[in-house]
Design a protein around this motif. Structure first.
Motif, PDB file in Angstrom:
ATOM      1  N   VAL A 281      23.401   0.481   7.473  1.00 21.48           N
ATOM      2  CA  VAL A 281      24.611  -0.050   7.817  1.00 21.48           C
ATOM      3  C   VAL A 281      25.011   0.424   9.455  1.00 21.48           C
ATOM      4  O   VAL A 281      25.570  -0.251   9.992  1.00 21.48           O
ATOM      5  CB  VAL A 281      25.824   0.759   7.018  1.00 21.48           C
ATOM      6  CG1 VAL A 281      27.325   0.446   7.507  1.00 21.48           C
ATOM      7  CG2 VAL A 281      25.835  -0.047   5.596  1.00 21.48           C
ATOM      8  N   LEU A 282      24.508   1.763   9.645  1.00 23.95           N
ATOM      9  CA  LEU A 282      24.566   2.160  10.902  1.00 23.95           C
ATOM     10  C   LEU A 282      23.907   1.420  11.973  1.00 23.95           C
ATOM     11  O   LEU A 282      24.219   1.054  13.166  1.00 23.95           O
ATOM     12  CB  LEU A 282      24.498   3.748  11.083  1.00 23.95           C
ATOM     13  CG  LEU A 282      25.436   4.692  10.590  1.00 23.95           C
ATOM     14  CD1 LEU A 282      24.835   6.003  10.501  1.00 23.95           C
ATOM     15  CD2 LEU A 282      26.794   4.753  11.166  1.00 23.95           C
ATOM     16  N   SER A 283      22.729   0.851  11.414  1.00 23.70           N
ATOM     17  CA  SER A 283      22.016   0.041  12.594  1.00 23.70           C
ATOM     18  C   SER A 283      22.741  -1.303  12.712  1.00 23.70           C
ATOM     19  O   SER A 283      22.770  -1.812  13.983  1.00 23.70           O
ATOM     20  CB  SER A 283      20.553  -0.429  11.685  1.00 23.70           C
ATOM     21  OG  SER A 283      19.796   0.521  11.879  1.00 23.70           O
ATOM     22  N   ALA A 284      23.352  -1.887  11.623  1.00 20.39           N
ATOM     23  CA  ALA A 284      24.347  -3.107  12.175  1.00 20.39           C
ATOM     24  C   ALA A 284      25.597  -2.770  12.926  1.00 20.39           C
ATOM     25  O   ALA A 284      25.684  -3.631  13.843  1.00 20.39           O
ATOM     26  CB  ALA A 284      24.770  -3.745  10.468  1.00 20.39           C
ATOM     27  N   LEU A 285      25.851  -1.528  12.791  1.00 19.62           N
ATOM     28  CA  LEU A 285      27.134  -1.289  13.460  1.00 19.62           C
ATOM     29  C   LEU A 285      26.457  -1.009  15.140  1.00 19.62           C
ATOM     30  O   LEU A 285      27.304  -1.477  15.990  1.00 19.62           O
ATOM     31  CB  LEU A 285      27.560   0.016  13.052  1.00 19.62           C
ATOM     32  CG  LEU A 285      28.872   0.718  14.207  1.00 19.62           C
ATOM     33  CD1 LEU A 285      29.818  -0.246  14.182  1.00 19.62           C
ATOM     34  CD2 LEU A 285      29.210   2.058  13.477  1.00 19.62           C
ATOM     35  N   ALA A 286      25.365  -0.516  15.378  1.00 15.74           N
ATOM     36  CA  ALA A 286      24.727  -0.369  16.458  1.00 15.74           C
ATOM     37  C   ALA A 286      24.640  -1.765  17.011  1.00 15.74           C
ATOM     38  O   ALA A 286      24.904  -1.972  18.444  1.00 15.74           O
ATOM     39  CB  ALA A 286      23.533   0.420  16.519  1.00 15.74           C
ATOM     40  N   ALA A 287      24.125  -2.730  16.240  1.00 15.36           N
ATOM     41  CA  ALA A 287      24.049  -4.131  16.748  1.00 15.36           C
ATOM     42  C   ALA A 287      25.264  -4.689  17.532  1.00 15.36           C
ATOM     43  O   ALA A 287      25.346  -5.166  18.591  1.00 15.36           O
ATOM     44  CB  ALA A 287      23.283  -4.876  15.684  1.00 15.36           C
ATOM     45  N   LEU A 288      26.221  -4.227  16.604  1.00 17.76           N
ATOM     46  CA  LEU A 288      27.527  -4.995  16.873  1.00 17.76           C
ATOM     47  C   LEU A 288      27.927  -4.165  18.165  1.00 17.76           C
ATOM     48  O   LEU A 288      28.597  -4.688  19.238  1.00 17.76           O
ATOM     49  CB  LEU A 288      28.782  -4.743  15.805  1.00 17.76           C
ATOM     50  CG  LEU A 288      30.035  -5.124  16.181  1.00 17.76           C
ATOM     51  CD1 LEU A 288      30.080  -6.638  16.238  1.00 17.76           C
ATOM     52  CD2 LEU A 288      30.743  -4.580  14.998  1.00 17.76           C
ATOM     53  N   ILE A 289      27.820  -3.152  18.356  1.00 21.75           N
ATOM     54  CA  ILE A 289      28.175  -2.288  19.506  1.00 21.75           C
ATOM     55  C   ILE A 289      27.440  -2.683  21.053  1.00 21.75           C
ATOM     56  O   ILE A 289      28.257  -2.807  21.732  1.00 21.75           O
ATOM     57  CB  ILE A 289      28.324  -0.894  19.431  1.00 21.75           C
ATOM     58  CG1 ILE A 289      29.283  -0.325  18.342  1.00 21.75           C
ATOM     59  CG2 ILE A 289      28.419   0.091  20.671  1.00 21.75           C
ATOM     60  CD1 ILE A 289      29.016   1.097  17.594  1.00 21.75           C
ATOM     61  N   TYR A 290      26.117  -3.008  20.523  1.00 24.63           N
ATOM     62  CA  TYR A 290      25.394  -3.643  21.644  1.00 24.63           C
ATOM     63  C   TYR A 290      25.777  -5.107  22.189  1.00 24.63           C
ATOM     64  O   TYR A 290      25.811  -5.356  23.370  1.00 24.63           O
ATOM     65  CB  TYR A 290      23.877  -3.570  21.489  1.00 24.63           C
ATOM     66  CG  TYR A 290      23.367  -2.045  21.511  1.00 24.63           C
ATOM     67  CD1 TYR A 290      23.294  -1.487  22.798  1.00 24.63           C
ATOM     68  CD2 TYR A 290      22.689  -1.384  20.420  1.00 24.63           C
ATOM     69  CE1 TYR A 290      22.559  -0.423  22.743  1.00 24.63           C
ATOM     70  CE2 TYR A 290      22.240  -0.236  20.495  1.00 24.63           C
ATOM     71  CZ  TYR A 290      22.045   0.424  21.753  1.00 24.63           C
ATOM     72  OH  TYR A 290      21.885   1.796  22.051  1.00 24.63           O
TER      73      TYR A 290
END
Length: 141
Positions: free
Chosen positions: A47-56
């Protein structure tokens, strides 16, 4: 009088935008694969990987847009990114059971040549430089 333009997506800023875009794609692809194939293994990490993708993605679009609002949104996204990579990077060492598989930010982005650790500071520097180039006064100047 209109506020000065903040040219974050022009000149050398195009390289910063391109690097953010590549990391957005990498994080999106990795998180989709992890969530759809191995979610039960490490749900928090994925889920944090998906959040990182959104932030990028947000940082990429805001930097490319430029202007006052783009610079402001990019700054906030990059600050969240920096906090995320520092927090996840630290947790991946002190609580490795939370991150049994590698993610973009685990071990401070070691799987990506530590680019996720360095990029937020480059991004913030670039926004600061673009603001000065665009004529915006920095506090204390």
């Amino acid at each position: 009088m209109a506020p000065p333009e903040v040219p974050t997506g022009t000149g050398p800023g195009r390289i910063v935008v391109a690097v953010y875009a590549v990391l957005a794609l990498a994080a999106t692809g990795r998180s989709i694969l992890q969530i759809t194939s191995y979610f039960e293994r490490a749900p928090l990490a994925y889920v944090l990987s998906a959040l990182a993708a959104l932030i990028y993605l947000v940082a990429t679009l805001a930097l490319a847009k430029g202007g006052q609002s783009g610079a402001r949104v990019a700054t906030w996204a990059i600050l969240v990114e920096a906090a995320g990579v520092l927090t996840v990077g630290t947790l991946s060492f002190v609580a490795p059971d939370l991150f049994p598989d590698k993610t973009l930010w685990s071990h401070y982005g070691s799987g990506y040549g530590y680019l996720p650790l360095v990029l937020p500071f480059v991004g913030l520097w670039w926004i600061h430089r673009a603001r000065r180039a665009g004529g915006e006064q920095t506090p204390g100047r």
